[in-house]
Design an enzyme around this catalytic site. Structure first.
Site, short mmCIF file in Angstrom:
data_model
loop_
_atom_site.label_atom_id
_atom_site.label_comp_id
_atom_site.label_asym_id
_atom_site.label_seq_id
_atom_site.Cartn_x
_atom_site.Cartn_y
_atom_site.Cartn_z
N GLU A 133 -6.07 -11.56 8.66
CA GLU A 133 -5.51 -10.83 7.53
C GLU A 133 -5.29 -9.44 8.28
O GLU A 133 -6.33 -8.56 8.48
CB GLU A 133 -6.58 -10.76 6.46
CG GLU A 133 -6.00 -10.29 5.19
CD GLU A 133 -6.39 -8.70 4.96
OE1 GLU A 133 -5.38 -7.70 5.02
OE2 GLU A 133 -7.57 -8.48 4.36
N CYS A 161 -5.86 -2.00 3.49
CA CYS A 161 -4.63 -2.74 3.91
C CYS A 161 -3.70 -2.90 2.81
O CYS A 161 -2.45 -3.12 3.07
CB CYS A 161 -5.20 -4.13 4.58
SG CYS A 161 -5.97 -5.22 3.06
N GLY A 205 -7.87 -6.95 10.15
CA GLY A 205 -7.71 -5.79 11.00
C GLY A 205 -6.33 -5.50 11.28
O GLY A 205 -5.47 -5.82 10.79
#
Length: 484
Positions: free
Chosen positions: A251, A285, A229
């Site tokens: 992560e 991401c 997140g």
């Protein structure tokens, strides 16, 4: 409506949460109600941990072959139910059909890799400096793992932690984002149960963080927290876990740059930039946040890039031809629009002007962007491409590294050795030469540096995250000690 998902797997039962609060899970494109869910409260979470702790001990004693068979059976079931899962990803997360298929395929590959782990949990023998001693290194399951995942790649990002954790002999308490509670939680638990995993091995928590607080981290049972997140949330989780001496694998966000040097194949660089920026509306991401182009080729690159951007199809994610679908919610749309307006006030030039309809934003392209602008400092998480100009290779390196993030980067150059040297000077966990930033393979280390996280997913690195290592020695003959 999907009434079959109104109940969630909690402590070995499929039932409704005990909270007085509810969550309405809605399609981000149509705003239609998918399911109204009763949320879990602290009592539910405590029960889930207690049951998971008990079931894990049984699961850990299960033979490696049986664990592998459950994982392989889950693969078959996910493949058989792929169309259903793809449609759920479209409905729940606003994934385009292209992205949803990619996500399912990627996640299944992670389960394939994890299916080899049960047979790798062997003790290793090492030499000793002490006569007649045997040293052994053993790996064991950590017990129960808390897995907290986001909404953008809900199925894949949950599987990436759940599969290796189960393969190593652990139980999982899975907390998906409420917006993707089915594809990131309940669907996964159901398939693993159908594949032969014992009930209670995976519990899914759909809850209001204001009600449950940090219980998924603070509860006495889990000793490993796997979180994917934002960097802000990840730092908070790391601080709570650190205070309790628990392991956190994180992560987190990225401010990823793709660099185009003056000798690059511009057509290939443009093709990579298009998908690396706009796949899943830029809500990944690993998405390209900044496109950094050498000033010698920036004009030609911008012309080719904008021509390709104008060809992208925006609209209904169910349509096979759609490239850009809806963003996850209205809040995210407003956040991205604010960044765009602020960058324009700061001097950015609009080359392609997008528009908003509901939660769907058509692509934007901005030039004259500098690293000091807010849109270049923050993770955009939307279909906005920003192009920065670099005055040579050294300047490009400086621009890439001038951020607190360090997830992934890329460079385009026809000189591979030059690309390798460039990669070695970039502060990030992953780097790609002549490719986009969005890459994930199940047997290589995935993770970031700096504010982009701690730890690694993939291959044997996943085993390291979800096991504890113990040194066991055996003294074969009587040893002479210092004291009489």
């Amino acid at each position: 409506m999907y009434p079959q998902w109104g109940k969630i797997p909690l402590a070995g039962e499929w039932r409704r949460g005990s909270s007085e609060f509810h969550y309405e899970n809605r399609n981000p494109y149509t705003n239609e109600l998918i399911i109204r869910m009763s949320l879990a409260n602290k009592m539910d979470i405590n029960q889930a941990f207690i049951v998971a702790d008990r079931v894990q001990k049984e699961w850990n004693r299960t033979s490696p072959e049986r664990k592998r068979d459950v994982l392989l059976a889950a693969i078959r079931l996910f493949e058989e139910r792929k169309d259903e899962l793809v449609n759920l990803l479209i409905e729940e997360s606003g994934s385009t059909r292209q992205k949803a298929n990619l996500e399912v395929d990627m996640a299944v590959r992670y389960i394939h890799e994890a299916s080899t782990f049960p047979l790798m949990m062997k003790k290793e023998q090492l030499a000793s400096i002490i006569p007649n001693k045997k040293n052994y290194i053993t790996r064991s399951a950590v017990g129960v793992v808390s897995v907290i995942t986001p909404w953008n790649f809900p199925f894949n990002l949950a599987i990436r932690s759940v599969a290796p954790a189960l393969a190593a002999g652990n139980a999982v308490i899975l907390k998906p984002d409420n917006q993707t509670a089915i594809t990131g939680g309940s669907f996964i638990s159901k398939v693993f149960e159908d594949a032969g995993a014992p009930k209670g091995l995976i519990s899914v928590i759909v809850a209001d963080l204001a009600e449950i607080g940090d219980l998924l981290v603070e509860h006495s049972i889990p000793q490993v927290i796997s979180f994917t997140g934002s960097s802000k949330a990840g730092k908070h989780i790391a601080s709570v876990a650190g205070r309790l001496l628990k392991k956190a694998t994180l992560e987190l966000g990225g401010n990823n740059a793709m660099v185009v040097l003056e000798d690059a194949d511009l057509n290939q660089a443009v093709a990579a930039a298009i998908i690396g920026k706009f796949l899943h509306q830029g809500q990944i991401c690993m998405s390209i946040n900044r496109i950094i182009v050498d000033k010698k080729v920036v004009r030609e690159f911008v012309e080719k890039f904008t021509a390709s951007v104008r060809k992208l199809k925006v609209g209904d994610p169910k349509d096979n031809e759609t490239n850009i679908g809806p963003m996850i919610n209205e809040h995210q749309v407003k956040k991205v629009k604010h960044l765009i307006n602020k960058s324009i006030d700061e001097g950015a030039a609009v080359i392609v002007e997008g528009s908003v309809e509901g939660n769907t934003m058509s692509p934007w392209v901005l030039t004259n962007v500098t690293n000091q602008m807010s849109i270049a400092k923050e993770e955009i998480f939307g279909p906005v491409a920003i192009i920065l100009e670099a005055n040579g290779e050294d300047d490009a390196m400086h621009l890439v590294n001038d951020t607190p993030y360090g997830l992934v980067g890329a460079v385009f150059t026809k000189d591979i050795e030059r690309g390798m040297a460039f990669a070695e000077n970039i502060q990030c966990g992953m780097f790609h030469i002549n490719d986009m930033t969005i890459n994930s393979e199940p047997f290589v280390p995935f993770g970031g540096e700096k504010d982009s996280g701690l730890g690694r997913h993939g291959g044997t690195w996943s085993i390291d995250e979800f096991t504890s290592v113990k040194w066991v020695s055996i003294q074969k003959e009587d040893r002479k000690y210092l004291f009489p």
